[in-house]
Write an enzyme that holds these catalytic residues in place. Sequence first.
Site, mmCIF file in Angstrom:
data_model
loop_
_atom_site.group_PDB
_atom_site.id
_atom_site.type_symbol
_atom_site.label_atom_id
_atom_site.label_comp_id
_atom_site.label_asym_id
_atom_site.label_seq_id
_atom_site.Cartn_x
_atom_site.Cartn_y
_atom_site.Cartn_z
ATOM 1 N N SER A 43 -0.899 6.440 -51.298
ATOM 2 C CA SER A 43 -0.753 5.079 -51.834
ATOM 3 C C SER A 43 -0.471 5.064 -53.320
ATOM 4 O O SER A 43 0.129 4.123 -53.834
ATOM 5 C CB SER A 43 -2.040 4.271 -51.582
ATOM 6 O OG SER A 43 -2.234 4.073 -50.214
ATOM 7 N N ASP B 248 -9.245 10.822 -38.514
ATOM 8 C CA ASP B 248 -8.932 11.328 -39.851
ATOM 9 C C ASP B 248 -10.200 11.660 -40.651
ATOM 10 O O ASP B 248 -11.220 10.968 -40.536
ATOM 11 C CB ASP B 248 -8.139 10.221 -40.573
ATOM 12 C CG ASP B 248 -7.472 10.696 -41.842
ATOM 13 O OD1 ASP B 248 -7.022 11.850 -41.882
ATOM 14 O OD2 ASP B 248 -7.390 9.892 -42.792
ATOM 15 N N HIS C 10 -1.920 13.670 -48.674
ATOM 16 C CA HIS C 10 -2.980 12.645 -48.664
ATOM 17 C C HIS C 10 -2.917 11.849 -49.971
ATOM 18 O O HIS C 10 -2.294 12.274 -50.943
ATOM 19 C CB HIS C 10 -4.349 13.309 -48.515
ATOM 20 C CG HIS C 10 -4.660 13.717 -47.109
ATOM 21 N ND1 HIS C 10 -5.702 13.186 -46.389
ATOM 22 C CD2 HIS C 10 -4.029 14.578 -46.277
ATOM 23 C CE1 HIS C 10 -5.726 13.720 -45.181
ATOM 24 N NE2 HIS C 10 -4.711 14.579 -45.080
ATOM 25 N N GLY C 11 -3.609 10.705 -49.975
ATOM 26 C CA GLY C 11 -3.629 9.905 -51.190
ATOM 27 C C GLY C 11 -2.247 9.405 -51.568
ATOM 28 O O GLY C 11 -1.907 9.299 -52.753
HETATM 29 O O1 G3H Z 1 -6.251 10.333 -45.130
HETATM 30 C C1 G3H Z 1 -5.925 9.253 -45.650
HETATM 31 C C2 G3H Z 1 -5.099 9.173 -46.839
HETATM 32 O O2 G3H Z 1 -5.169 10.305 -47.597
HETATM 33 C C3 G3H Z 1 -5.049 7.852 -47.512
HETATM 34 O O3 G3H Z 1 -5.072 7.898 -48.924
HETATM 35 O O4 G3H Z 1 -5.781 5.554 -49.266
HETATM 36 O O5 G3H Z 1 -4.989 6.915 -51.154
HETATM 37 O O6 G3H Z 1 -3.382 6.163 -49.423
HETATM 38 P P1 G3H Z 1 -4.793 6.547 -49.742
HETATM 39 ZN ZN ZN Z 2 -6.881 11.599 -47.050
#
Ligand code: G3H
Ligand code: ZN
Length: 293
Positions: A214, A84, A211-212
């Site tokens: 969380s 990733d 992405h992102g």
């Molecule tokens: O590529 C990984 C993700 O975009 C994780 O994002 O840590 O904010 O959940 P996050």
């Molecule tokens: Zn990411």
Amino acid sequence: MSLVPTGTLVAGAAAGGGAIAAFNIITLEHAEAVIAGAESVGSPVVLQISENAVKYRQGRLLPLAAAAAAAAAEAAVPVGLHLDHVKSPALLRQAAAAGFGSVMIDASHLPYAENLAATRDAAEWAHAHGLWIEAELGEVGGKGGAAPLDAHAPGARTDPEEARAFTAASGVDALAVAIGSVHAMTTRTGAVDHALLARLSAAVDVPLVLHGSSGLPDAELAAAVAGGIAKVNIGTALNVAMTDAIRAHLDAHPGAVDSRTYLSAGRAAMVRAAADLITALGAGRPAVAPAAV
Ligand code: G3H
Ligand code: ZN
């Protein structure tokens, strides 16, 4: 079950109008927990190792990749292995021999033409080695502790017409899009630009990646999947769960010295977090096992 190509899992999820959850792992406990969480809800899952995680592992990809592949091989659900957020061409080129089924080239910080050139080069290499490849256009902020981009700054959101041209010209298999989510949020207070997601979904032929994740509440995750997201990347939520549980364990057991006691608490919390997040992706999440390879 065992290790399966990420592309198979994403295609299976997309075909059913759902999304595959892809969790970032840093330790073996992360990998064990994600697999146990996926098994508990009967869902395939992707384990992903980021370039930043490789840096944490002293620059070595193979030890964690081999551990993740071994854990996947024994899983009761199909598991994909994805490299990733790769910026380093040298790291990208280790993916095939290290057992990965897919990679993400991350050149989204570069101007469009340079992002396209780097992505096209990576896609040619990936396809020549049988790997599925994801790229990013528009920049999802907050990577590596960076301050989040202003949501209205140029490049902070993915333009649908650029995305159509970028995917066609680069040959990538999936596209990570900037639609309002931000990396590394520790509260679930973010929101997705659903109108933009609808335009991207209509404009782009390849699966879209969030992405992102969380930082998004359950309802936003489910709505993003319903709106066309086929792969949901989650990292920070596992670390929040793990660290909170370890802190609570050590607060309650100040004399603890055996690392297995607090790591068990951390791992168990990540199992619950992974299961809950997979469930949050909604009714479209894949439950049927694709063929193992
Ligand atoms: O590529 C990984 C993700 O975009 C994780 O994002 O840590 O904010 O959940 P996050
Ligand atoms: Zn990411």
